[in-house]
Design an enzyme around this catalytic site. Sequence first.
Site, PDB file in Angstrom:
ATOM      1  N   TYR A   1     -10.411  20.517  35.286  1.00  0.00           N
ATOM      2  CA  TYR A   1      -9.153  21.144  35.719  1.00  0.00           C
ATOM      3  C   TYR A   1      -9.251  21.453  37.199  1.00  0.00           C
ATOM      4  O   TYR A   1     -10.235  22.047  37.647  1.00  0.00           O
ATOM      5  CB  TYR A   1      -8.907  22.454  34.965  1.00  0.00           C
ATOM      6  CG  TYR A   1      -7.818  22.309  33.934  1.00  0.00           C
ATOM      7  CD1 TYR A   1      -6.528  21.936  34.322  1.00  0.00           C
ATOM      8  CD2 TYR A   1      -8.070  22.538  32.585  1.00  0.00           C
ATOM      9  CE1 TYR A   1      -5.531  21.787  33.381  1.00  0.00           C
ATOM     10  CE2 TYR A   1      -7.070  22.385  31.643  1.00  0.00           C
ATOM     11  CZ  TYR A   1      -5.804  22.010  32.046  1.00  0.00           C
ATOM     12  OH  TYR A   1      -4.818  21.855  31.123  1.00  0.00           O
TER      13      TYR A   1
ATOM     14  N   ASP B   1      12.744   6.244  46.960  1.00  0.00           N
ATOM     15  CA  ASP B   1      11.811   5.995  45.860  1.00  0.00           C
ATOM     16  C   ASP B   1      11.390   4.531  45.986  1.00  0.00           C
ATOM     17  O   ASP B   1      12.140   3.632  45.615  1.00  0.00           O
ATOM     18  CB  ASP B   1      12.532   6.270  44.533  1.00  0.00           C
ATOM     19  CG  ASP B   1      11.672   5.922  43.323  1.00  0.00           C
ATOM     20  OD1 ASP B   1      10.595   5.325  43.503  1.00  0.00           O
ATOM     21  OD2 ASP B   1      12.094   6.230  42.199  1.00  0.00           O
TER      22      ASP B   1
ATOM     23  N   GLU C   1      -6.307  22.651  39.253  1.00  0.00           N
ATOM     24  CA  GLU C   1      -4.972  23.088  39.714  1.00  0.00           C
ATOM     25  C   GLU C   1      -5.076  23.613  41.142  1.00  0.00           C
ATOM     26  O   GLU C   1      -6.041  24.279  41.503  1.00  0.00           O
ATOM     27  CB  GLU C   1      -4.419  24.163  38.777  1.00  0.00           C
ATOM     28  CG  GLU C   1      -3.966  23.568  37.461  1.00  0.00           C
ATOM     29  CD  GLU C   1      -3.524  24.615  36.442  1.00  0.00           C
ATOM     30  OE1 GLU C   1      -3.523  25.813  36.765  1.00  0.00           O
ATOM     31  OE2 GLU C   1      -3.210  24.208  35.319  1.00  0.00           O
TER      32      GLU C   1
ATOM     33  N   LYS D   1       2.659  -1.022  39.864  1.00  0.00           N
ATOM     34  CA  LYS D   1       3.595  -2.055  40.345  1.00  0.00           C
ATOM     35  C   LYS D   1       2.975  -2.876  41.493  1.00  0.00           C
ATOM     36  O   LYS D   1       1.826  -3.278  41.385  1.00  0.00           O
ATOM     37  CB  LYS D   1       4.924  -1.409  40.746  1.00  0.00           C
ATOM     38  CG  LYS D   1       5.565  -0.632  39.578  1.00  0.00           C
ATOM     39  CD  LYS D   1       6.971  -0.204  39.862  1.00  0.00           C
ATOM     40  CE  LYS D   1       7.620   0.474  38.703  1.00  0.00           C
ATOM     41  NZ  LYS D   1       7.547   1.919  38.656  1.00  0.00           N
TER      42      LYS D   1
ATOM     43  N   THR E   1       5.535   5.102  42.665  1.00  0.00           N
ATOM     44  CA  THR E   1       4.484   4.961  41.662  1.00  0.00           C
ATOM     45  C   THR E   1       3.306   4.304  42.369  1.00  0.00           C
ATOM     46  O   THR E   1       3.447   3.771  43.480  1.00  0.00           O
ATOM     47  CB  THR E   1       4.917   4.081  40.472  1.00  0.00           C
ATOM     48  OG1 THR E   1       5.398   2.841  40.980  1.00  0.00           O
ATOM     49  CG2 THR E   1       5.989   4.742  39.635  1.00  0.00           C
TER      50      THR E   1
ATOM     51  N   ARG F   1      -1.511   3.602  36.653  1.00  0.00           N
ATOM     52  CA  ARG F   1      -0.177   4.175  36.442  1.00  0.00           C
ATOM     53  C   ARG F   1      -0.204   5.605  36.957  1.00  0.00           C
ATOM     54  O   ARG F   1      -1.041   6.411  36.549  1.00  0.00           O
ATOM     55  CB  ARG F   1       0.158   4.174  34.952  1.00  0.00           C
ATOM     56  CG  ARG F   1       0.149   2.801  34.298  1.00  0.00           C
ATOM     57  CD  ARG F   1       1.398   2.038  34.615  1.00  0.00           C
ATOM     58  NE  ARG F   1       2.562   2.787  34.197  1.00  0.00           N
ATOM     59  CZ  ARG F   1       3.002   2.860  32.939  1.00  0.00           C
ATOM     60  NH1 ARG F   1       2.392   2.216  31.978  1.00  0.00           N
ATOM     61  NH2 ARG F   1       4.068   3.581  32.650  1.00  0.00           N
TER      62      ARG F   1
HETATM   63  N1  DSN Z   1      10.056   1.448  34.141  1.00  0.00           N
HETATM   64  C1  DSN Z   1       9.998   1.044  35.525  1.00  0.00           C
HETATM   65  C2  DSN Z   1      10.600  -0.287  35.739  1.00  0.00           C
HETATM   66  O1  DSN Z   1      10.427  -1.116  34.873  1.00  0.00           O
HETATM   67  O2  DSN Z   1      11.218  -0.538  36.749  1.00  0.00           O
HETATM   68  C3  DSN Z   1      10.583   2.040  36.421  1.00  0.00           C
HETATM   69  O3  DSN Z   1      10.158   3.302  36.053  1.00  0.00           O
END
Ligand code: DSN
Length: 436
Positions: A52, A201, A54, A230, A227, A236
């Site tokens: 932990y 974003d 925090e 990607k 994120t 993730r």
């Molecule tokens: N679920 C993601 C996507 O497929 O674009 C975005 O959060």
Amino acid sequence: MTSILQQNDPDIFDAIENEVRRQNDGLELIASENFVSRTVLQAMGTALTNKYAEGLPGKRYYGGCQYADVVEDLARDRAKELFHADWVNVQPHSGASANAAVYLAVMKPGETFLGLDLSHGGHLTHGSPVNFSGILYRAEYYGVEKEGPLAGRIDMNRVREKALAIRPVMISIGASAYSRDFDYASFRSIADEVGAVLWLDMAHTAGLIATGILNDPMEHCHIVSTTTHKTLRGPRGGMILIGNDFENPFGKVAPKSGRVKNMGELLDSAVFPGTQGGPLMHVIAAKAVAFAEALQPEFKVYSEQVVLNAAAMAEAFIEAGYQVVSGGTDNHLVLIDLRNKGLTGKEAEAALQRAEIAVNKNMVPFDDKSPFVTSGIRLGTAAMTTRGLGEEEFRSVVALVDRVLSNVSDEGVMSEVRLSILEICRRFPLYDSVLA
Ligand code: DSN
């Protein structure tokens, strides 16, 4: 050799083994997915999960955080270097968590923001009525053009008209299914004109931004969330960055000193204690590893190939008679409107799944079908480029996708396509065992 997991929990081991086999033997074209390195996998499966921590490095609410601090400081430093950012918080558990913190820092419930319409490529957390962003805040939308030279693209004049009409507290940029780059300078001048905070974003395109392939948002956007998977190819997770930290315009004060917090401090407290508890330190370690990987010259070569592959894929789909939204792509994804093919997105996704090709059904602009059915599919190149596919292979992939979509009820065709896919997967191997 039998692993401890296999010995002690064979059910979970088997499910993981099956998933690894699925990833190894299928064609992964979901635009939001990628394959992390074994180094990232190994960092994530560590005893850091026990800790932990925090608070922030040097200011924790628990003892024993000295090594957690090392990990988080490295993650923060590397993220700042990667994106030329002044401030970063690497603790958000996901993109949606990062976005929740942005809303909490910037807006009060009931206030208005302006974002990209979900059905035009936006994301759930950009104001969908079924998401907290649309439930707690008043969402207004801009969209893409239906026809004309900007068909499928955002017309900045319309964004400005809308912003002047509604005077939002915040303007959001960013998308889940928009294949064109954004004009951040124009967005900023609109935000300045109406006195709004400008938030990007960049979840889908972070890797392409880090490597300078797409426009740099940092000097224009007040706040950038993302994120870390990607195109960035990390675990993730989520993260929030600021190009140049600035005085917050909301007058919120730091409890002890009574002084107005700057925006970074405001966002730090919006992450913890505002919207999260303890950070996931094993995931933060994996983020740090991925950021170091993304700083290497090889990652730029990879990212350039992601974009070349997407362009080749878009071109091949157009040659095969498909309607590619906006007529092409600047990034890693291609959005296809299937209405001229007599198929829904749902039918196409299911047929492709039977052939071991993973895509997702997706709304297209001005869709007349529900989000559960949709008129389109979205395909991305980030994952299969990690495996080594180039433009020639992506053209072959389009031919296989077309074969399936032209023969959705022909199981013979499905079997043949599955064999071709297996052959591609064998040529471009991924993971050689179940565990890191
Ligand atoms: N679920 C993601 C996507 O497929 O674009 C975005 O959060």
